[in-house]
Design a protein around this motif. Structure first.
Motif, short mmCIF file in Angstrom:
data_model
loop_
_atom_site.label_atom_id
_atom_site.label_comp_id
_atom_site.label_asym_id
_atom_site.label_seq_id
_atom_site.Cartn_x
_atom_site.Cartn_y
_atom_site.Cartn_z
N TYR A 234 21.32 90.55 55.44
CA TYR A 234 20.80 89.65 56.63
C TYR A 234 19.80 90.32 57.47
N SER A 235 18.51 90.57 56.73
CA SER A 235 17.49 91.23 57.29
C SER A 235 16.20 90.85 56.74
N THR A 236 15.03 91.12 57.03
CA THR A 236 14.00 90.90 56.50
C THR A 236 13.36 91.68 55.18
N HIS A 237 13.71 92.87 55.11
CA HIS A 237 13.46 93.92 54.17
C HIS A 237 14.45 94.69 53.78
N VAL A 238 14.46 95.21 52.46
CA VAL A 238 15.25 96.22 51.91
C VAL A 238 14.69 97.03 51.11
N VAL A 239 14.96 98.16 50.98
CA VAL A 239 14.51 99.22 49.98
C VAL A 239 15.47 99.46 49.03
N VAL A 240 15.24 99.38 47.74
CA VAL A 240 16.29 99.60 46.74
C VAL A 240 16.03 100.49 45.58
N VAL A 241 16.50 101.47 44.93
CA VAL A 241 16.12 102.15 43.83
C VAL A 241 15.71 101.02 42.61
N GLY B 102 14.15 87.87 47.03
CA GLY B 102 13.13 88.07 47.59
C GLY B 102 11.85 88.45 46.82
N ILE B 103 10.61 88.91 47.49
CA ILE B 103 9.41 89.20 46.73
C ILE B 103 9.20 90.70 46.71
N VAL B 104 8.86 91.48 45.92
CA VAL B 104 8.56 92.89 45.95
C VAL B 104 7.11 93.09 46.34
N THR B 105 7.16 93.82 47.46
CA THR B 105 5.94 93.96 48.47
C THR B 105 5.18 95.52 48.19
N GLU B 106 6.08 96.38 47.92
CA GLU B 106 5.54 97.89 47.45
C GLU B 106 6.46 98.49 46.60
N VAL B 107 5.95 99.32 45.66
CA VAL B 107 6.61 100.09 44.70
C VAL B 107 6.14 101.41 44.75
N GLY B 108 7.18 102.38 44.56
CA GLY B 108 7.25 103.68 44.32
C GLY B 108 6.33 104.13 43.29
N SER B 109 5.47 105.45 43.38
CA SER B 109 4.51 105.99 42.25
C SER B 109 5.32 105.82 40.96
N PRO C 21 9.77 107.59 45.21
CA PRO C 21 9.00 107.58 44.00
C PRO C 21 9.61 106.53 43.22
N LYS C 22 10.75 105.96 42.89
CA LYS C 22 11.46 105.21 42.35
C LYS C 22 11.87 104.04 42.89
N ASP C 23 11.48 103.92 44.19
CA ASP C 23 11.97 102.69 45.27
C ASP C 23 11.21 101.51 45.18
N VAL C 24 11.76 100.31 45.31
CA VAL C 24 11.21 99.17 45.58
C VAL C 24 11.33 98.68 46.93
N LEU C 25 10.36 98.09 47.44
CA LEU C 25 10.50 97.38 49.11
C LEU C 25 10.29 96.02 48.55
N ILE C 26 11.52 95.22 49.33
CA ILE C 26 11.48 93.88 49.06
C ILE C 26 11.55 93.06 50.37
N GLU C 27 10.69 92.17 50.37
CA GLU C 27 10.47 91.39 51.46
C GLU C 27 11.66 90.32 51.39
N ILE C 28 12.72 90.12 51.89
CA ILE C 28 13.97 89.22 51.73
C ILE C 28 13.48 87.83 52.03
N ARG C 29 13.58 86.81 51.26
CA ARG C 29 13.29 85.42 51.55
C ARG C 29 14.62 84.82 51.93
N TYR C 30 15.71 85.12 51.11
CA TYR C 30 17.13 84.35 51.33
C TYR C 30 18.45 85.27 51.03
N ALA C 31 19.13 85.02 51.81
CA ALA C 31 20.63 85.67 51.62
C ALA C 31 21.78 84.89 51.56
N GLY C 32 22.68 84.83 50.60
CA GLY C 32 23.76 84.09 50.61
C GLY C 32 24.69 84.95 51.58
#
Length: 347
Positions: A130-137, A67-74, A28-39
């Motif tokens: 170092y991955s294509t997506h991450v889910v973070v609160v 990156g860019i947000v591709t999905e958000v929780g309710s 519900p409180k999470d954000v899915l991020i499509e990672i574009r760049y990682a230092g």
């Protein structure tokens, strides 16, 4: 669960290689991020090679994520699909201790949840950028201003805030003399930020090989620490010294450069203890301190400050398959000044 492509270290001694990892479902409180760049941070290397203690393998590192947000929780209110966002060195904290309640979750007394190699709230080991997506609160996701390109924003999420925080806390600004030890991934941003704050900035580097760069970034002076005259000439000079190097230094020699009530702050993290004579602190009522990243609110201030002052790191964009070569170049100080992985090469 979402299966995503990643680059991981299989052990402390083997090269990083391609793999897949699982990301948790968006809560519900999470954000899915499509990672574009990682230092690529020196901390990544220390971690995967076991310099700072044993970790669980395989391990995906990377805590400079843009990156860019591709999905958000309710229940998410801070971010929306399509937003430009970043994630730094932490992805959660206890939210209950004195420090967290004061808005300093980077100093969570229970230990904040690091972006990688940390035990997450569900008991799993966190895996980094170092991955294509991450889910973070959502509370640990930063907004990246439009004025900062995403590839340039990534290193700000660690190197930027790690240097901004002590400069802000110890009031670098007009009338203050600030020295930056080392002109690497952290140091070059410290120079740019301190200069934008209005301080008089001196770089203290082993040699003068990067002097032209240091002056271009905003330094007023650039001195070689391999020259003994440097310490004699600059004794009792600085209000603040920010040490960005992760190798051992002669603390007593650097402390002697501080004027009355000056502070030497370590942000570099050497694997071995640094010796210090307490008598050096007595002169000029000097202080030796440490500083660890910054809070989420402070990190957002840093991003906004960098956007306002057109501050961006000097970067070299690489493909994921070049990461092992990049590590070796970092260890040889052969990068000016931060590697950034183009995560499209992992897709």
């Amino acid at each position: 669960m979402l299966t995503v492509n990643a680059y991981a270290a299989p052990s402390a001694t083997e090269p990083l290689g391609p793999t897949t990892i699982e990301r948790r479902d968006v809560g519900p409180k999470d954000v899915l991020i499509e990672i574009r760049y990682a230092g690529v941070c020196h901390s990544d290397i220390h971690t995967v090679r076991g310099d700072w203690g044993q970790i669980t393998y395989p391990q995906v590192v990377g805590h400079e994520i843009a990156g860019i947000v591709t999905e958000v929780g309710s229940e998410v209110t801070r971010h929306a699909v399509g937003d430009r966002v970043g994630v730094g060195c932490m992805v959660n904290s206890c939210r209950e201790c004195e420090n967290c309640l004061a808005g300093m979750e980077n100093y969570c007394l229970a230990g904040n949840t690091q972006t990688y190699a940390s035990v997450d709230r569900d008991g799993t080991i966190t895996q980094g950028g170092y991955s294509t997506h991450v889910v973070v609160v959502e509370d640990f996701v930063l907004k990246i201003p439009d004025a900062i390109p995403l590839d340039k924003a990534a290193p700000l999420l660690c190197a930027g805030i790690t240097t901004y925080s002590p400069l802000a806390h110890w009031n670098a600004g007009p009338g203050k003399k600030v020295a930056v030890v080392g002109l690497g991934g952290l140091g070059h941003l410290a120079v740019k930020i301190a200069h934008a704050m209005g301080a008089e900035v001196t770089v203290l580097s082993r040699t003068l090989s990067k002097k032209d760069d240091g002056l271009r970034f905003g330094a007023d002076d650039y001195r070689a620490t391999s020259d003994p005259d440097t310490f004699a000439d600059l004794a009792n000079t600085f209000d603040l010294i920010v040490n960005t190097v992760s190798a051992g230094i002669d603390l007593d020699a650097y402390l002697s450069l501080l004027r009355l009530d000056g502070t030497l702050v370590n942000v570099g993290a050497p694997a071995e203890p640094l010796p210090l004579s307490v008598f050096t602190l007595f002169g000029n009522r000097r202080s030796f301190a440490g500083s660890g990243i910054g809070s989420i609110a402070e990190t957002q201030k840093m991003l906004d400050f960098c956007a306002e002052h057109s501050i961006a790191p000097e970067t070299e964009l690489i493909a994921a398959e070049a990461i092992n070569e990049a590590y070796e170049r970092v260890l040889k100080s052969d990068v000016r000044y931060r590697f950034v992985i183009d995560i499209a090469t992992l897709a």
